[in-house]
Scaffold this motif. Sequence first.
Motif, PDB file in Angstrom:
ATOM      1  N   ARG A 114      53.300  41.169  42.401  1.00  0.00           N
ATOM      2  CA  ARG A 114      51.926  42.082  41.738  1.00  0.00           C
ATOM      3  C   ARG A 114      52.188  42.337  40.480  1.00  0.00           C
ATOM      4  O   ARG A 114      51.559  42.492  39.522  1.00  0.00           O
ATOM      5  CB  ARG A 114      51.946  43.110  42.946  1.00  0.00           C
ATOM      6  CG  ARG A 114      51.169  42.751  43.955  1.00  0.00           C
ATOM      7  CD  ARG A 114      50.693  44.067  44.825  1.00  0.00           C
ATOM      8  NE  ARG A 114      50.283  43.521  46.076  1.00  0.00           N
ATOM      9  CZ  ARG A 114      49.178  43.234  46.502  1.00  0.00           C
ATOM     10  NH1 ARG A 114      48.292  42.762  45.362  1.00  0.00           N
ATOM     11  NH2 ARG A 114      48.604  42.808  47.532  1.00  0.00           N
TER      12      ARG A 114
ATOM     13  N   LYS B  27      39.568  38.859  36.633  1.00  0.00           N
ATOM     14  CA  LYS B  27      40.542  38.986  37.813  1.00  0.00           C
ATOM     15  C   LYS B  27      41.920  38.781  37.140  1.00  0.00           C
ATOM     16  O   LYS B  27      42.867  39.462  37.668  1.00  0.00           O
ATOM     17  CB  LYS B  27      40.087  38.090  38.936  1.00  0.00           C
ATOM     18  CG  LYS B  27      38.984  38.525  39.469  1.00  0.00           C
ATOM     19  CD  LYS B  27      38.582  37.602  40.601  1.00  0.00           C
ATOM     20  CE  LYS B  27      37.277  38.017  41.345  1.00  0.00           C
ATOM     21  NZ  LYS B  27      36.988  37.041  42.293  1.00  0.00           N
TER      22      LYS B  27
ATOM     23  N   THR C  23      43.034  41.722  35.039  1.00  0.00           N
ATOM     24  CA  THR C  23      43.508  43.038  35.508  1.00  0.00           C
ATOM     25  C   THR C  23      44.517  42.984  36.653  1.00  0.00           C
ATOM     26  O   THR C  23      44.565  43.863  37.360  1.00  0.00           O
ATOM     27  CB  THR C  23      41.877  43.321  36.350  1.00  0.00           C
ATOM     28  OG1 THR C  23      41.480  42.320  37.304  1.00  0.00           O
ATOM     29  CG2 THR C  23      40.910  43.870  35.217  1.00  0.00           C
TER      30      THR C  23
ATOM     31  N   ARG D 185      44.165  41.141  39.503  1.00  0.00           N
ATOM     32  CA  ARG D 185      43.456  40.879  40.882  1.00  0.00           C
ATOM     33  C   ARG D 185      44.036  39.278  41.239  1.00  0.00           C
ATOM     34  O   ARG D 185      44.018  39.399  42.643  1.00  0.00           O
ATOM     35  CB  ARG D 185      42.078  41.133  40.838  1.00  0.00           C
ATOM     36  CG  ARG D 185      41.700  42.690  40.681  1.00  0.00           C
ATOM     37  CD  ARG D 185      40.279  43.034  40.715  1.00  0.00           C
ATOM     38  NE  ARG D 185      39.323  42.207  41.343  1.00  0.00           N
ATOM     39  CZ  ARG D 185      38.195  42.016  41.055  1.00  0.00           C
ATOM     40  NH1 ARG D 185      37.664  42.364  39.998  1.00  0.00           N
ATOM     41  NH2 ARG D 185      37.518  41.218  41.848  1.00  0.00           N
TER      42      ARG D 185
END
Length: 86
Positions: free
Chosen positions: A11, A46, A49, A51
Amino acid sequence: MVRPPLTPDERRRGEELGLLLRHARGERSIVEVAAAAGMSAETLRKIETGRIATPAFFTIAALSNALGVSLDQLALHLTPDLSLPA
């Protein structure tokens, strides 16, 4: 097939990738860069950011080409301990 959850490191690396790409995009619009890379603006949003933390290799290759950033430079920023041959 169910994809296993992302690790915290995955992540974090995805967020860092997004920041690098956003910085490389500069003043260009998401729509302009996404079109040049052959993807939707929402997909690029996405990725920027975090995501989409682990985008496909060919997606990143297309973005690096559209942004004029080498894959080597992206790899060096995201994996500082990586030693690329000279």
